[in-house]
Design a protein around this motif. Structure first.
Motif, PDB file in Angstrom:
ATOM      1  N   ILE A 165       0.884  -1.164   0.000  1.00 28.54           N
ATOM      2  CA  ILE A 165       0.000   0.000   0.000  1.00 28.54           C
ATOM      3  C   ILE A 165       0.919   1.211   0.000  1.00 28.54           C
ATOM      4  N   PRO A 166       0.669   2.223  -0.805  1.00 24.68           N
ATOM      5  CA  PRO A 166       1.538   3.401  -0.781  1.00 24.68           C
ATOM      6  C   PRO A 166       1.682   3.931   0.656  1.00 24.68           C
ATOM      7  N   ALA A 167       2.924   4.130   1.068  1.00 23.69           N
ATOM      8  CA  ALA A 167       3.196   4.530   2.447  1.00 23.69           C
ATOM      9  C   ALA A 167       2.494   5.835   2.811  1.00 23.69           C
ATOM     10  N   LEU A 168       2.459   6.769   1.885  1.00 25.01           N
ATOM     11  CA  LEU A 168       1.809   8.047   2.157  1.00 25.01           C
ATOM     12  C   LEU A 168       0.313   7.856   2.409  1.00 25.01           C
ATOM     13  N   LEU A 169      -0.321   6.982   1.659  1.00 19.33           N
ATOM     14  CA  LEU A 169      -1.745   6.691   1.853  1.00 19.33           C
ATOM     15  C   LEU A 169      -1.982   6.039   3.212  1.00 19.33           C
ATOM     16  N   ALA A 170      -1.140   5.075   3.571  1.00  9.66           N
ATOM     17  CA  ALA A 170      -1.301   4.379   4.851  1.00  9.66           C
ATOM     18  C   ALA A 170      -1.091   5.328   6.030  1.00  9.66           C
ATOM     19  N   VAL A 171      -0.057   6.157   5.950  1.00  8.11           N
ATOM     20  CA  VAL A 171       0.237   7.092   7.046  1.00  8.11           C
ATOM     21  C   VAL A 171      -0.876   8.125   7.185  1.00  8.11           C
TER      22      VAL A 171
ATOM     23  N   ASP B 125       2.778   7.217  18.422  1.00  2.00           N
ATOM     24  CA  ASP B 125       3.762   7.573  17.408  1.00  2.00           C
ATOM     25  C   ASP B 125       3.556   6.659  16.213  1.00  2.00           C
ATOM     26  N   ILE B 126       3.560   7.237  15.021  1.00  2.00           N
ATOM     27  CA  ILE B 126       3.444   6.447  13.798  1.00  2.00           C
ATOM     28  C   ILE B 126       4.822   6.407  13.146  1.00  2.00           C
ATOM     29  N   LEU B 127       5.401   5.232  13.099  1.00  2.00           N
ATOM     30  CA  LEU B 127       6.700   5.021  12.471  1.00  2.00           C
ATOM     31  C   LEU B 127       6.464   4.301  11.151  1.00  2.00           C
ATOM     32  N   VAL B 128       7.266   4.613  10.144  1.00  2.00           N
ATOM     33  CA  VAL B 128       7.081   4.025   8.824  1.00  2.00           C
ATOM     34  C   VAL B 128       8.355   3.303   8.409  1.00  2.00           C
ATOM     35  N   GLU B 129       8.203   2.050   8.022  1.00  2.00           N
ATOM     36  CA  GLU B 129       9.306   1.258   7.488  1.00  2.00           C
ATOM     37  C   GLU B 129       8.950   0.963   6.028  1.00  2.00           C
ATOM     38  N   THR B 130       9.610   1.686   5.112  1.00  2.00           N
ATOM     39  CA  THR B 130       9.223   1.575   3.713  1.00  2.00           C
ATOM     40  C   THR B 130      10.419   1.702   2.774  1.00  2.00           C
ATOM     41  N   GLY B 131      10.320   1.024   1.663  1.00  2.00           N
ATOM     42  CA  GLY B 131      11.322   1.150   0.612  1.00  2.00           C
ATOM     43  C   GLY B 131      10.982   2.271  -0.352  1.00  2.00           C
ATOM     44  N   GLU B 132       9.822   2.876  -0.180  1.00  2.00           N
ATOM     45  CA  GLU B 132       9.388   3.952  -1.076  1.00  2.00           C
ATOM     46  C   GLU B 132      10.130   5.256  -0.838  1.00  2.00           C
ATOM     47  N   ALA B 133      10.516   5.530   0.395  1.00  2.00           N
ATOM     48  CA  ALA B 133      11.155   6.809   0.730  1.00  2.00           C
ATOM     49  C   ALA B 133      12.608   6.791   0.256  1.00  2.00           C
ATOM     50  N   ARG B 134      12.862   7.536  -0.800  1.00  2.00           N
ATOM     51  CA  ARG B 134      14.212   7.583  -1.366  1.00  2.00           C
ATOM     52  C   ARG B 134      14.750   9.003  -1.474  1.00  2.00           C
ATOM     53  N   GLU B 135      13.887   9.963  -1.600  1.00  2.00           N
ATOM     54  CA  GLU B 135      14.314  11.347  -1.789  1.00  2.00           C
ATOM     55  C   GLU B 135      13.835  12.186  -0.610  1.00  2.00           C
TER      56      GLU B 135
ATOM     57  N   MET C  96      12.047  14.759  -0.533  1.00  2.00           N
ATOM     58  CA  MET C  96      10.621  15.102  -0.643  1.00  2.00           C
ATOM     59  C   MET C  96       9.733  13.976  -0.113  1.00  2.00           C
ATOM     60  N   HIS C  97      10.126  12.725  -0.335  1.00  2.00           N
ATOM     61  CA  HIS C  97       9.347  11.599   0.195  1.00  2.00           C
ATOM     62  C   HIS C  97       9.299  11.651   1.723  1.00  2.00           C
ATOM     63  N   PHE C  98      10.459  11.920   2.321  1.00  3.51           N
ATOM     64  CA  PHE C  98      10.523  12.013   3.781  1.00  3.51           C
ATOM     65  C   PHE C  98       9.673  13.182   4.283  1.00  3.51           C
ATOM     66  N   ALA C  99       9.786  14.315   3.613  1.00  2.92           N
ATOM     67  CA  ALA C  99       9.035  15.504   4.015  1.00  2.92           C
ATOM     68  C   ALA C  99       7.531  15.259   3.941  1.00  2.92           C
ATOM     69  N   LEU C 100       7.082  14.614   2.880  1.00  6.76           N
ATOM     70  CA  LEU C 100       5.651  14.331   2.739  1.00  6.76           C
ATOM     71  C   LEU C 100       5.166  13.365   3.808  1.00  6.76           C
ATOM     72  N   LEU C 101       5.926  12.313   4.076  1.00  2.00           N
ATOM     73  CA  LEU C 101       5.516  11.354   5.108  1.00  2.00           C
ATOM     74  C   LEU C 101       5.409  12.022   6.470  1.00  2.00           C
ATOM     75  N   ILE C 102       6.370  12.868   6.797  1.00  2.00           N
ATOM     76  CA  ILE C 102       6.315  13.574   8.081  1.00  2.00           C
ATOM     77  C   ILE C 102       5.154  14.560   8.092  1.00  2.00           C
ATOM     78  N   GLY C 103       4.962  15.264   6.978  1.00  2.00           N
ATOM     79  CA  GLY C 103       3.862  16.215   6.887  1.00  2.00           C
ATOM     80  C   GLY C 103       2.495  15.575   6.992  1.00  2.00           C
ATOM     81  N   TYR C 104       2.397  14.316   6.578  1.00  2.00           N
ATOM     82  CA  TYR C 104       1.115  13.620   6.632  1.00  2.00           C
ATOM     83  C   TYR C 104       0.938  12.775   7.881  1.00  2.00           C
TER      84      TYR C 104
END
Length: 101
Positions: A51-57, A74-84, A86-94
């Motif tokens: 499931i897309p990590a951003l959608l799940a978070v 606390d919501i922690l994410v273990e994903t191979g999707e976060a590479r850049e 911007m990916h990290f920023a979006l996950l934290i922002g969401y």
């Protein structure tokens, strides 16, 4: 001790139902005293799609807000999707508290 929730599903499953199942498991974990939830797509393979990590978070974050339980966890994410960055920023922002790429 955190609880790890698998955010993968089989392609023939209903994504919306799978997300609801994940959210309910998270809520049950919070009710039992868990303070950290890890959303993990580690089990992705030929039969399981992540499931897309951003959608799940974002989904879990808003589900917990609606149920007045977001401040307790606390919501922690273990994903191979976060590479850049911007990916990290979006996950934290969401709603992610931390990310393990």
């Amino acid at each position: 001790k955190p609880v790890v929730l698998d955010i993968t599903f089989k392609p023939d499953e209903n994504l919306e139902q799978k997300l609801d199942e994940i959210f309910k498991k998270a809520e049950n974990a919070i009710d039992s005293g868990i303070k950290s939830i890890i959303l993990s797509d580690k089990n992705t393979d030929a039969e399981n799609v992540a499931i897309p990590a951003l959608l799940a978070v974002a989904g879990l974050h808003h589900y917990l807000i609606r149920n007045k339980k977001r401040n307790e966890i606390d919501i922690l994410v273990e994903t191979g999707e976060a590479r850049e960055i911007m990916h990290f920023a979006l996950l934290i922002g969401y709603g992610a508290t931390a990310i393990n790429p």
